[in-house]
Design a protein around this motif. Structure first.
Motif, mmCIF file in Angstrom:
data_model
loop_
_atom_site.group_PDB
_atom_site.id
_atom_site.type_symbol
_atom_site.label_atom_id
_atom_site.label_comp_id
_atom_site.label_asym_id
_atom_site.label_seq_id
_atom_site.Cartn_x
_atom_site.Cartn_y
_atom_site.Cartn_z
ATOM 1 N N GLN A 1 -63.325 -21.022 -13.109
ATOM 2 C CA GLN A 1 -64.542 -21.772 -13.184
ATOM 3 C C GLN A 1 -65.499 -21.485 -12.091
ATOM 4 O O GLN A 1 -66.788 -21.240 -12.346
ATOM 5 C CB GLN A 1 -64.320 -23.359 -13.236
ATOM 6 N N TRP A 2 -64.807 -21.250 -10.843
ATOM 7 C CA TRP A 2 -65.880 -20.881 -9.773
ATOM 8 C C TRP A 2 -66.314 -19.615 -9.801
ATOM 9 O O TRP A 2 -67.456 -19.405 -9.401
ATOM 10 C CB TRP A 2 -65.183 -21.273 -8.510
ATOM 11 N N LEU B 1 -57.469 -31.983 -1.012
ATOM 12 C CA LEU B 1 -58.468 -32.144 -0.318
ATOM 13 C C LEU B 1 -58.958 -30.470 0.489
ATOM 14 O O LEU B 1 -59.973 -30.322 0.556
ATOM 15 C CB LEU B 1 -58.217 -32.733 1.064
ATOM 16 N N CYS B 2 -57.775 -29.695 0.678
ATOM 17 C CA CYS B 2 -57.901 -28.450 1.001
ATOM 18 C C CYS B 2 -58.623 -27.710 0.107
ATOM 19 O O CYS B 2 -59.617 -27.047 0.360
ATOM 20 C CB CYS B 2 -56.544 -27.892 1.159
ATOM 21 N N GLU B 3 -58.454 -27.806 -1.405
ATOM 22 C CA GLU B 3 -59.164 -27.256 -2.275
ATOM 23 C C GLU B 3 -60.653 -27.581 -2.256
ATOM 24 O O GLU B 3 -61.351 -26.498 -2.442
ATOM 25 C CB GLU B 3 -58.672 -27.537 -3.671
ATOM 26 N N LEU C 1 -58.173 -20.062 -4.364
ATOM 27 C CA LEU C 1 -58.030 -21.539 -4.956
ATOM 28 C C LEU C 1 -56.817 -21.477 -5.949
ATOM 29 O O LEU C 1 -56.304 -20.317 -6.365
ATOM 30 C CB LEU C 1 -59.287 -21.628 -5.841
ATOM 31 N N ARG C 2 -56.625 -22.788 -6.695
ATOM 32 C CA ARG C 2 -55.749 -22.455 -7.923
ATOM 33 C C ARG C 2 -56.347 -21.951 -9.058
ATOM 34 O O ARG C 2 -57.583 -21.701 -9.034
ATOM 35 C CB ARG C 2 -55.444 -24.194 -8.309
ATOM 36 N N ALA C 3 -55.444 -21.350 -9.993
ATOM 37 C CA ALA C 3 -55.949 -20.239 -11.015
ATOM 38 C C ALA C 3 -57.333 -21.050 -11.827
ATOM 39 O O ALA C 3 -58.285 -20.468 -12.204
ATOM 40 C CB ALA C 3 -54.772 -20.131 -11.776
ATOM 41 N N LEU D 1 -58.086 -11.588 -9.635
ATOM 42 C CA LEU D 1 -58.684 -12.528 -10.178
ATOM 43 C C LEU D 1 -58.191 -12.351 -11.839
ATOM 44 O O LEU D 1 -58.245 -10.973 -12.062
ATOM 45 C CB LEU D 1 -60.027 -12.965 -10.142
ATOM 46 N N ASP D 2 -58.385 -13.225 -12.686
ATOM 47 C CA ASP D 2 -58.319 -13.103 -14.083
ATOM 48 C C ASP D 2 -59.503 -12.666 -14.553
ATOM 49 O O ASP D 2 -60.357 -13.605 -15.139
ATOM 50 C CB ASP D 2 -57.537 -14.363 -14.851
#
Length: 936
Positions: free
Chosen positions: A613-614, A578-580, A606-608, A640-641
């Motif tokens: 994607q975002w 939910l936090c994501e 965010l998670r990797a 970021l990657d």
């Protein structure tokens, strides 16, 4: 409402002789009957005293919680400012622990301010005007939106300045300061324009949202500072509790109360909530209190009633027929059951209301000051009895070393005073504000609630009573006294409610407005912050995204995200999914509102997988080259990657569906490049900026070219090919050598380079064929024509002969150019058909993790284009009368070394053999055998 004094003045003038006022005690009646008085101006001033105010300043209050004095503290000297100073105050950075005060609001439209809740304001003139830049700013657009646009950058900058877990309090202070400065700015903008302007409506809405956010950050900072500092200390305090309960220690009510705050987290944090609620209310207090002193100040109390008594003593006729009090002691109205003069009654009601709101704002000393100013020192004394008893002589010697005893602090008979206050609060004949005033000091909730008009007022009343009961219980349990304490009524102890029960009762209030406020965004956040219920807080914020995602204000969404990030930084977060979702909603809003410089920072939280994607989704909408480079720089700064993100961008763009259909002739010139095609071609730029991504750039470019060639968009494929720099192969080898120290590329990179060369060979063959086709059909010289009547004259015959010679020369040049172009086209097509090491679009090495989609696409491209290339090669050779070469195509197709026949279906093979047979017949016509050899 303004006081109507004219009838009293007329009747007073008709009474004849008028007693002379004493020099030092000029009653308000005499002030109002001055010959030079401007009655309309006085009425206007009275109207202004109760009119809605435009602004309230932001001020810097005390720091920390006031746990020893659990009822309101003495007024800080910093509050002793003039009205002018209040309104021109600009907040600055405060010392560590300081907090900013602001107005109380109900943060859902329509926004209810504390000014409306308290039912008092002032129309005092503002002393600070807008600057010329602000006036221009207002003319350009909505001032609220423009002024608040920089708040998003401020929050991100604060997060970057305070990234460490031990800096979370500094981070909250930055949030608070940013909101406070903007609230102050919006107040200045608000007072600079008229209220009926459409622009100002949105400004007022923005101001209300920011007030709610500011108050929320103040609450979070106050509570979590205590929670983080005391989590590890509570157990030790409880274990050593009994050792402190000595006989001497229990002689001081202050010591007992202080120890209660130290050991009981609930009481301590409940007091913090009370301090926060009082801080929010204090902002609206100062200006109104000044107006109260303006209209109510007097040397003695109830001056109009006193004046009537003086007239009656002198034998003069009273100005009113209604009997009023005949004695002037404070209890006279209740003892005699007679009213005050109407003006005194109105002044008394106004004063009592102001005293209560001073108490509501935690400024009891200001209330006592007003009592003295308004001629009621007895009432100031009645408000003094709450102070806790403490005799410092039991614990320390005189600091001066002279052996003198220190003064005893507090009220030794506070229990008696409190019991009396309870009974006064229960007296129905008293004014409701007077009852509420003493109810707040004695814990009488039933008499306190009727004057509460907002959610925050109700919360203050419940919490104040709860803390009062717990403190009283602790004092009666541990205080060592030689007498029996006066008991409190049973109703006092019945209101021992827990925080959950308090919010439940407020949510079920009989006041519909309060019930609605209980469901407001900011109040729900504040509720769960107070309760420390993080899962419920996350749930309710996520539910807003699901139910009203398109209607959530941006400022509320920003608050939600930063609360989530704050909880994550201190390790108190739960419900990660939910936090994501909350953070993703904010990222989507930043992308939608084109706040490009902020996206990378919040995507990094965010998670990797979601990061890739975002940010790829964000980069899809960036078109300018310089902006693309800057966005990649921001991504690198946030860790970021970038390689995975740029790859995802290109894949997202090239996976877009296209409606274009291939033309019938596979090698026909295609000069149309649509906007969709251009977007796919330009997407390669994302992988070209960094040389370390060149290998991936080549792979993605190959994929895009495969898609274009499949629909026979050769011009678009050529443009995609040219997007890669000419040194790309060298760069790939160099980068691999820098990484591994060896020059042998991995299989997938080697195959990508081979495919890239296959694409180049094919595009060169297409271009060569298009050039030949254009030269053969459009470049052939036109033969001079002879009219139907023939050549009439010698001159015409000479001219015709000249044209024919010119035509033959041009024809020879054309044949020569055609032969050259035919040879070039033949060679380039054969470069495709006879591509080395396995054939065109065939990998030389087999990959470990084979991309089945890529393999299928290359196989389909071979079946689609190799037959077409053979057919077009035959057309080129046959049209150029190179029949023997045209017949040899059959040998190439049938060769087991190349096995091109596997890429032909039956129909295409039969069609090609039919064309080859036509060339064989032409050879027979030239006295050659069908294969082109000379007949012996």
């Amino acid at each position: 409402m303004a006081k109507q004094v004219q009838p009293s003045l007329e009747s007073f003038l008709q009474a004849g002789d008028t007693p002379q006022p004493r020099p030092d005690e000029v009653a308000k009646t005499f002030k109002r009957r001055s010959v030079n008085i401007d009655l309309q101006k006085s009425i206007q001033l009275l109207d202004d005293a109760v009119s809605p105010s435009v602004n309230r300043p932001v001020r810097t209050p005390r720091s920390g919680y006031r746990h020893v004095n659990y009822t309101p503290n003495r007024l800080d000297s910093r509050f002793n400012t003039s009205v002018k100073d209040v309104f021109v105050f600009t907040p600055a950075k405060t010392k560590e622990g300081d907090e900013l005060r602001t107005q109380n609001i109900s943060p859902v439209l329509p926004i209810l301010t504390t000014t409306q809740n308290m039912e008092f304001t002032t129309g005092i003139d503002m002393t600070e005007d807008l600057t010329q830049s602000n006036l221009t700013f207002l003319a350009d657009g909505d001032p609220g939106l423009k002024a608040s646009s920089g708040l998003y950058e401020d929050f991100m900058s604060a997060m970057k300045r305070c990234p460490a877990p031990h800096q979370v309090m500094d981070l909250l202070s930055c949030y608070e300061m940013s909101c406070s400065e903007l609230v102050t700015k919006l107040k200045k903008l608000q007072k600079g324009v008229t209220r009926n302007q459409p622009k100002l409506k949105r400004t007022v809405t923005t101001l209300g949202l920011l007030r709610g956010e500011l108050e929320t950050w103040q609450l979070v900072k106050s509570l979590y500072k205590d929670r983080l500092e005391t989590e590890a200390k509570d157990d030790d305090m409880n274990s050593n509790d009994e050792g402190l309960l000595t006989k001497v220690w229990s002689l001081s009510e202050q010591n007992i109360t202080s120890h209660l705050y130290e050991k009981d987290r609930l009481v301590r944090q409940s007091q913090l909530v009370i301090d926060w609620l009082e801080m929010c209310a204090a902002e609206n207090l100062d200006t109104w209190a000044e107006n109260v002193k303006m209209f109510v100040d007097q040397p003695v109390s109830w001056e109009n009633s006193l004046h009537h008594l003086q007239k009656m003593k002198q034998g003069l006729r009273a100005t009113t027929e209604r009997p009023t009090i005949s004695e002037m002691d404070p209890d006279a109205p209740h003892r005699q059951r007679k009213p005050l003069d109407d003006l005194d009654k109105e002044d008394e009601r106004l004063l009592l209301k102001c005293l209560f709101w001073c108490l509501r704002a935690g400024q009891l000393d200001k209330a006592q000051e007003l009592c003295h100013i308004c001629g009621q020192p007895w009432r100031a004394a009645s408000l003094e009895g709450w102070r806790l008893l403490h005799d410092p002589n039991y614990y320390s010697y005189s600091s001066a070393g002279d052996g003198k005893q220190s003064s005893v602090e507090g009220n030794a008979y506070r229990d008696v005073w409190k019991s009396v206050c309870w009974r006064m609060a229960s007296e129905t004949e008293l004014d409701k504000y007077e009852r509420a005033l003493y109810a707040a000091l004695s814990g009488n909730l039933e008499s306190l609630l009727p004057v509460c008009v907002s959610w925050m007022d109700f919360l203050w009343a419940y919490y104040k009573v709860m803390v009062d009961i717990k403190v009283e219980q602790e004092i009666r349990l541990h205080r060592h006294v030689t007498r029996t304490l006066d008991s409190m009524p049973p109703e006092f102890w019945d209101k021992m409610l827990e925080p959950q029960e308090i919010f439940k009762e407020i949510g079920a209030s009989v006041d519909e407005a309060v019930r609605q406020e209980s469901e407001h965004w900011y109040h729900l956040i504040q509720k769960f912050v107070i309760l420390g219920d993080v899962p419920a807080l996350i749930n309710v914020m996520h539910s807003w995204l699901q139910n009203r995602k398109d209607y959530l204000p941006q400022h509320l969404l920003r608050l939600m995200v930063h609360i989530v990030l704050f909880l994550k930084s201190i390790g108190h977060v739960s419900k990660e999914d939910l936090c994501e979702a909350i953070i993703e909603a904010y990222v989507a809003d930043l992308i939608k509102s084109k706040r490009k410089s902020l996206v990378a920072h919040y995507v990094a939280t965010l998670r990797a997988p979601a990061q890739v994607q975002w940010y790829a989704s964000f980069l899809e909408g960036v078109e300018e080259t310089e902006e693309r480079q800057q966005c990649l720089v921001w991504a690198e700064e946030e860790g970021l990657d970038v390689a995975a993100i740029t790859k995802a961008v290109v894949e997202r763009v090239r996976d877009r569906e296209t409606t274009a259909l291939p033309p019938e002739n596979s090698l026909a010139p295609d000069v149309t490049v649509t906007a969709e095609d251009r977007a796919k071609i330009d997407a390669i730029d994302w992988l070209v900026f960094d040389e370390s991504h060149r290998s991936e750039a080549m792979k993605q470019a190959n994929a895009i070219m495969r898609a274009f060639i499949a629909v026979k968009k050769h011009l678009a494929a050529r443009q995609a090919f040219e997007k890669l720099p000419t040194d790309s192969i060298d760069v790939i080898y160099r980068q691999w050598h820098l990484q591994t120290g060896t020059g042998e590329l991995p299989v997938e990179d080697s195959n990508a380079i081979r495919e890239y060369m296959c694409m180049k060979a094919y595009l060169d063959a297409v271009e060569s064929f298009n050039d030949w086709f254009s030269l053969y059909h459009q470049g052939r010289p036109a033969k001079p024509s002879v009219g139907s009547e023939g050549v009439a004259s010698f001159t015409d015959r000479v001219a015709l002969e000249h044209k024919m010679k010119q035509y033959q020369m041009e024809m020879e040049r054309w044949r020569h150019s055609l032969r050259q172009q035919t040879r070039v086209t033949k060679d380039r097509i054969y470069n495709v058909l006879l591509f080395a090491d396995g054939g065109w679009l065939v990998d030389a090495e087999e990959e470990t993790d084979m991309d089945e989609v890529r393999q299928r696409q290359m196989s389909q491209l071979r079946k689609l284009h190799l037959p077409a290339l053979c057919l077009n090669l035959h057309n080129v050779l046959h049209s150029s009368e190179m029949y023997a070469d045209a017949v040899q195509i059959a040998d190439v197709i049938a060769s087991e070394h190349h096995q091109l026949y596997q890429d032909f279906d039956t129909e295409s093979l039969q069609h090609l053999l039919g064309q080859i047979s036509r060339s064989s017949r032409c050879l027979l016509d030239e006295n050659k055998d069908p294969l082109g050899y000379e007949v012996v």
